[in-house]
Design an enzyme around this catalytic site. Sequence first.
Site, PDB file in Angstrom:
ATOM      1  N   GLU A 121       0.876  -1.198   0.363  1.00  0.00           N
ATOM      2  CA  GLU A 121      -0.065   0.033  -0.212  1.00  0.00           C
ATOM      3  C   GLU A 121       0.777   1.245  -0.061  1.00  0.00           C
ATOM      4  O   GLU A 121       0.433   2.224  -0.736  1.00  0.00           O
ATOM      5  CB  GLU A 121      -1.112  -0.112   1.305  1.00  0.00           C
ATOM      6  N   LYS A 198       4.087   4.257 -10.258  1.00  0.00           N
ATOM      7  CA  LYS A 198       2.968   4.064  -9.367  1.00  0.00           C
ATOM      8  C   LYS A 198       1.794   3.892 -10.381  1.00  0.00           C
ATOM      9  O   LYS A 198       0.834   3.212  -9.786  1.00  0.00           O
ATOM     10  CB  LYS A 198       2.706   5.466  -8.711  1.00  0.00           C
ATOM     11  N   GLY A 293       6.379  11.523   3.062  1.00  0.00           N
ATOM     12  CA  GLY A 293       6.783  11.927   4.499  1.00  0.00           C
ATOM     13  C   GLY A 293       6.824  10.548   5.356  1.00  0.00           C
ATOM     14  O   GLY A 293       6.146   9.669   4.923  1.00  0.00           O
TER      15      GLY A 293
END
Lengths: 404, 404
Positions: A121, A198, A293
């Site tokens: 994920e 992606k 992040g």
Amino acid sequence: MKNQRKCIGLAGFGVVGRHVYEQLTTVHRKQFYVKAVAIKHPDRHPETDIPFTTSLDSLIWDSEIEVIVEVIGGIQPAYDFIRQALLHKKSVVTANKYLIAYHGNELRKLAAEQGVQLLYEASVGGSIPILSALNCSLRHHQIRSVTGILNGSTNFILTALSSQPNRSVDDILQEARDKGFLEADPSFDLKGWDIQQKLTIIAWHAFGCRLVPGEIPVLSLMGFSDPDRFLTRYGRIKYLATICREGDTLSSLVIPTLIEDTHPFIRVQDEFNAILVDTEYSGGQLLVGKGAGGHPTACSVLADLIAIDHRLPDVDESVDWTIRHAQPLGQVYLRVASGKEKQVISRLKKEQVVFRPIGNDQYVVRSISLSVLMSLQTDLALAVKLPSQLFIESHLTQRLALAV
Amino acid sequence: MKNQRKCIGLAGFGVVGRHVYEQLTTVHRKQFYVKAVAIKHPDRHPETDIPFTTSLDSLIWDSEIEVIVEVIGGIQPAYDFIRQALLHKKSVVTANKYLIAYHGNELRKLAAEQGVQLLYEASVGGSIPILSALNCSLRHHQIRSVTGILNGSTNFILTALSSQPNRSVDDILQEARDKGFLEADPSFDLKGWDIQQKLTIIAWHAFGCRLVPGEIPVLSLMGFSDPDRFLTRYGRIKYLATICREGDTLSSLVIPTLIEDTHPFIRVQDEFNAILVDTEYSGGQLLVGKGAGGHPTACSVLADLIAIDHRLPDVDESVDWTIRHAQPLGQVYLRVASGKEKQVISRLKKEQVVFRPIGNDQYVVRSISLSVLMSLQTDLALAVKLPSQLFIESHLTQRLALAV
């Protein structure tokens, strides 16, 4: 107590690895127990209370470790390591988009053969649970297309270009480098390679379609510079990835796009990602969240660690997709690299592309096929699809009126 | 083939039931088999190819039926029916927010005792997979608050008020009634009761907290009329539900709210719903999708039908929450019902609430506690929280300047 907890081996202790470790050993300590953390450079890690090891193999050979979290990144040694882990019947959670985009099919098959899970994920959309949604909740909506802002770094740059009009493009790129958002060689983000990878993973989960990242047409953001700066006004340039179904045909594309002021991505700024899943049965489904992040990515790793006990439905591979890439693009803004004007104009004329110059070497092309555009790409500084009449009204009409 | 398919009993054949049936028997026919469809009025259903029955009990007694889908709505007979189904060890998927909001805890417990599942994704947020996200992906992000546009009907009305400035409020309400978005008695939507129920379900999945719908403070949209119309300019009034954590304290509220122009809900129009989950670890997670309609709701039912084979993690009930409702609200717009002016003003003065008149019987109150506001509610036509300085600048400052 210890035996009730799931035993984890963590490979990698960079930004994401540290946050995974922190979350596992604080809020999730009742569920998980981190037995070993594999690192490459022990001298860089002075912590004495963390069970470091420099041997990746030790994670695989440890029979107590049930699940391995791979946050090393890159193809090697991650590829060999994950293969070995699966062969030793350990489930694997990874954030490695590169590896999954290129070797996902093979590794998924191996995991299934071994009766374990391979979950990733965190490889797409940062904190957005897009793969889980595509696997479970959204698969029943009959997906027509998926469009996303999938790269936090370039969205951060485009936001800065729009919100800080007095700073030069070079200056903003330098800030992105200083902040660690861009590598010294920024190709991976600015040329859209990160997004290609992606989108490959999304294509698999949305449509059961196996794309090769390098085959997804991509228009680079690399040549964007000060002459193009006017396009960033109002924050309406987004670097979009899209995969779209028509019957049994799929087309995919990565392209800087001028979106309309009413587009759902209009407020998606800084390092945020956004994904719009257009469906037959329920219209558009929008998901927005932080795209990068340590903590946001770690949250996605954690979600996978919990999901490992709940075998998810398999991706539907039943459709034999045709892949098509040469669709016409509509209105496109081109700026031609200095000295290449004649060459590009002659090529446009030869292809019977209608264009209107809007400055010395800037053109609005009325309709151009993707294949022509891509063949011209090395001679062009930037190509932005302009689907928006609004923008034309607010800015370009005056210049167009002068030029026509 | 038939035996490999999951055997379904469908209770109810209204808008949602029809779409569930359609999806089960077309795109999902390889996985599911609808053995019986219970209806109340066979004379209203001329279809001869659908296995209708007028006996709800027959679904429960049929040993072949593994899962029951309940889309009847309301408390009875749905409550008895679902209880009996669970007691007979059949899993149940329901869209019934009313039943789950009031009896969810009891029915969940019963399902767990019987070793079956009770799922109800379709009860909240229409097509948005919010419960699945709260159960699985988002629970690791450490949720701070959940805020949503949870009622499609009132969002449709507020959108029309904003986009059709020349039509009266009454006229738009009549259109909503004609379209079936509002009942003849519109209290359920306009007084926020529908939202209270949905927020109760969200509170359970986000925080493991059992709220009683009627105890969630709610400020009604019922008295909204033409004098308040100026508030709808720019589409910035949204009917918001929010539940927010501070330490071990939870506060919840349903209130018409003026949002800032940069708020992520600003483009959420018509019958769309939106849910913003604010988290400790990854900031805001936004989900937007159609909030109503047969197909979108049916998609959520389908998602539950697939999820039934994948036991989801339990909700974390470990925190012993304190529920607090009397927080101060900041800036609030009030219009006082005609004839009640003196009474309201005297009450505001008694409570030492600072206010500024902006018209004959309209006030901007600088700060007011929720309890005072709610005690005044029957005398007020509308109260809208005004968190936005932008709005003040763009519209109210002139009137305020005149009044101060």
